[in-house]
Design a protein around this motif. Structure first.
Motif, PDB file in Angstrom:
ATOM      1  N   SER A 143      -8.655   8.240   4.633  1.00 55.13           N
ATOM      2  CA  SER A 143      -7.392   7.616   4.224  1.00 55.13           C
ATOM      3  C   SER A 143      -6.186   8.498   4.528  1.00 55.13           C
ATOM      4  O   SER A 143      -5.056   8.120   4.225  1.00 55.13           O
ATOM      5  N   TYR A 144      -6.395   9.653   5.156  1.00 52.62           N
ATOM      6  CA  TYR A 144      -5.303  10.603   5.367  1.00 52.62           C
ATOM      7  C   TYR A 144      -4.122   9.993   6.118  1.00 52.62           C
ATOM      8  O   TYR A 144      -2.970  10.192   5.741  1.00 52.62           O
ATOM      9  N   ASN A 145      -4.387   9.268   7.192  1.00 54.51           N
ATOM     10  CA  ASN A 145      -3.284   8.702   7.976  1.00 54.51           C
ATOM     11  C   ASN A 145      -2.463   7.691   7.187  1.00 54.51           C
ATOM     12  O   ASN A 145      -1.280   7.499   7.476  1.00 54.51           O
ATOM     13  N   MET A 146      -3.042   7.082   6.174  1.00 49.47           N
ATOM     14  CA  MET A 146      -2.278   6.192   5.294  1.00 49.47           C
ATOM     15  C   MET A 146      -1.334   7.010   4.420  1.00 49.47           C
ATOM     16  O   MET A 146      -0.222   6.594   4.133  1.00 49.47           O
ATOM     17  N   TYR A 147      -1.786   8.191   4.021  1.00 48.27           N
ATOM     18  CA  TYR A 147      -0.963   9.065   3.179  1.00 48.27           C
ATOM     19  C   TYR A 147       0.227   9.634   3.919  1.00 48.27           C
ATOM     20  O   TYR A 147       1.275   9.854   3.327  1.00 48.27           O
ATOM     21  N   ILE A 148       0.067   9.901   5.190  1.00 47.04           N
ATOM     22  CA  ILE A 148       1.176  10.531   5.924  1.00 47.04           C
ATOM     23  C   ILE A 148       2.006   9.520   6.722  1.00 47.04           C
ATOM     24  O   ILE A 148       2.912   9.903   7.448  1.00 47.04           O
ATOM     25  N   GLY A 149       1.682   8.230   6.579  1.00 46.47           N
ATOM     26  CA  GLY A 149       2.495   7.180   7.190  1.00 46.47           C
ATOM     27  C   GLY A 149       2.127   6.811   8.611  1.00 46.47           C
ATOM     28  O   GLY A 149       2.858   6.058   9.249  1.00 46.47           O
ATOM     29  N   ASN A 150       1.003   7.294   9.125  1.00 47.43           N
ATOM     30  CA  ASN A 150       0.581   6.949  10.486  1.00 47.43           C
ATOM     31  C   ASN A 150      -0.147   5.607  10.550  1.00 47.43           C
ATOM     32  O   ASN A 150      -0.306   5.058  11.631  1.00 47.43           O
ATOM     33  N   GLU A 151      -0.637   5.121   9.406  1.00 48.11           N
ATOM     34  CA  GLU A 151      -1.326   3.830   9.330  1.00 48.11           C
ATOM     35  C   GLU A 151      -0.824   3.087   8.110  1.00 48.11           C
ATOM     36  O   GLU A 151      -0.445   3.707   7.108  1.00 48.11           O
ATOM     37  N   GLU A 152      -0.873   1.780   8.195  1.00 49.79           N
ATOM     38  CA  GLU A 152      -0.536   0.947   7.044  1.00 49.79           C
ATOM     39  C   GLU A 152      -1.620   1.117   5.983  1.00 49.79           C
ATOM     40  O   GLU A 152      -2.797   1.242   6.312  1.00 49.79           O
ATOM     41  N   GLU A 153      -1.223   1.111   4.731  1.00 44.39           N
ATOM     42  CA  GLU A 153      -2.192   1.254   3.645  1.00 44.39           C
ATOM     43  C   GLU A 153      -3.180   0.101   3.669  1.00 44.39           C
ATOM     44  O   GLU A 153      -2.794  -1.060   3.812  1.00 44.39           O
ATOM     45  N   ASN A 154      -4.450   0.449   3.540  1.00 48.47           N
ATOM     46  CA  ASN A 154      -5.529  -0.520   3.499  1.00 48.47           C
ATOM     47  C   ASN A 154      -6.612   0.078   2.610  1.00 48.47           C
ATOM     48  O   ASN A 154      -6.990   1.222   2.820  1.00 48.47           O
ATOM     49  N   ILE A 155      -7.061  -0.624   1.669  1.00 46.60           N
ATOM     50  CA  ILE A 155      -8.073  -0.216   0.690  1.00 46.60           C
ATOM     51  C   ILE A 155      -7.489   0.747  -0.339  1.00 46.60           C
ATOM     52  O   ILE A 155      -7.680   0.564  -1.519  1.00 46.60           O
ATOM     53  N   ALA A 171      10.130   7.771   0.020  1.00 48.45           N
ATOM     54  CA  ALA A 171       8.707   7.690   0.359  1.00 48.45           C
ATOM     55  C   ALA A 171       8.357   8.557   1.562  1.00 48.45           C
ATOM     56  O   ALA A 171       7.331   9.242   1.565  1.00 48.45           O
ATOM     57  N   GLU A 172       9.195   8.566   2.579  1.00 51.48           N
ATOM     58  CA  GLU A 172       8.897   9.351   3.789  1.00 51.48           C
ATOM     59  C   GLU A 172       8.855  10.845   3.487  1.00 51.48           C
ATOM     60  O   GLU A 172       8.021  11.567   4.022  1.00 51.48           O
ATOM     61  N   LYS A 173       9.736  11.311   2.625  1.00 49.56           N
ATOM     62  CA  LYS A 173       9.753  12.724   2.245  1.00 49.56           C
ATOM     63  C   LYS A 173       8.490  13.085   1.453  1.00 49.56           C
ATOM     64  O   LYS A 173       7.905  14.150   1.633  1.00 49.56           O
ATOM     65  N   LYS A 174       8.066  12.179   0.583  1.00 48.80           N
ATOM     66  CA  LYS A 174       6.842  12.417  -0.196  1.00 48.80           C
ATOM     67  C   LYS A 174       5.636  12.517   0.736  1.00 48.80           C
ATOM     68  O   LYS A 174       4.751  13.353   0.535  1.00 48.80           O
TER      69      LYS A 174
END
Length: 189
Positions: A143-155, A171-174
């Motif tokens: 799920s890392y890429n969802m955390y850093i904004g590289n992928e849309e959140e899923n699951i 959100a982007e700064k977080k």
């Protein structure tokens, strides 16, 4: 002798791990990883009334890590359903029999925010520490890429973990701060 009951209370969080029997692979193809993730999503929908939340995950070839919050019921039914469904899929696909997983899944209760953050980082760095990739964002089945904004959140829902960074930040700064938090640990590994 009966198995010991797991600690549970509403909102209890767990670091769940399950390993392949005899440390054998439980994922043999990209399709297997994707099927497990689809089944995880199906189980979340099936148990929607229970309010389970997957906070982070990482699927490795021979084991899984899932950071999950149990809502209104203990987590056993959710994990049993997920692992039973996947074991039936795996055994059918590979014409296999017997246990896919090595015993009962392991669960560690998350006791505080520090432990929560550390477990999330540990999960996301698993492929790096196993020397599969150099950077956690290079690994597709976490799920890392969802955390850093590289992928849309899923699951997963990243809001809990990212919510521990300063409220006034966007959100982007977080996401940048989380990335720094995780990748900084690579320097001392």
């Amino acid at each position: 002798m009966p198995t010991k009951r797991r600690v549970w209370f509403p909102g209890c969080m767990y670091h769940i791990t399950a390993r392949g029997n005899h440390q054998e692979d439980i994922f043999k193809s990209i399709a297997d990883f994707n099927m497990y993730l689809r089944m995880m999503k199906e189980c979340l929908n099936y148990y929607e009334d229970c309010s389970y939340e997957v906070i982070s995950y990482c699927l490795m070839k021979n084991h899984v890590h899932i950071l999950v919050r149990a809502g209104k019921k203990e987590i056993g039914g959710f994990i049993r359903r997920l692992h039973s469904m996947y074991a039936m899929y795996f055994n059918s696909k590979y014409d296999s029999t017997g246990h896919l997983y090595q015993g009962r899944y392991y669960s560690e209760v998350i006791m505080d925010v520090g432990q929560l953050m550390e477990v999330s980082r540990y999960i996301h760095l698993n492929p790096v520490r196993a020397k599969i990739v150099k950077l956690p964002q290079q690994y597709k089945f976490s799920s890392y890429n969802m955390y850093i904004g590289n992928e849309e959140e899923n699951i997963v829902d990243t809001s809990m973990i990212l919510g521990y960074f300063p409220e006034e930040e966007k959100a982007e700064k977080k996401k940048e701060r989380y990335r720094y938090f995780v990748e900084k640990a690579m320097e001392v590994s």
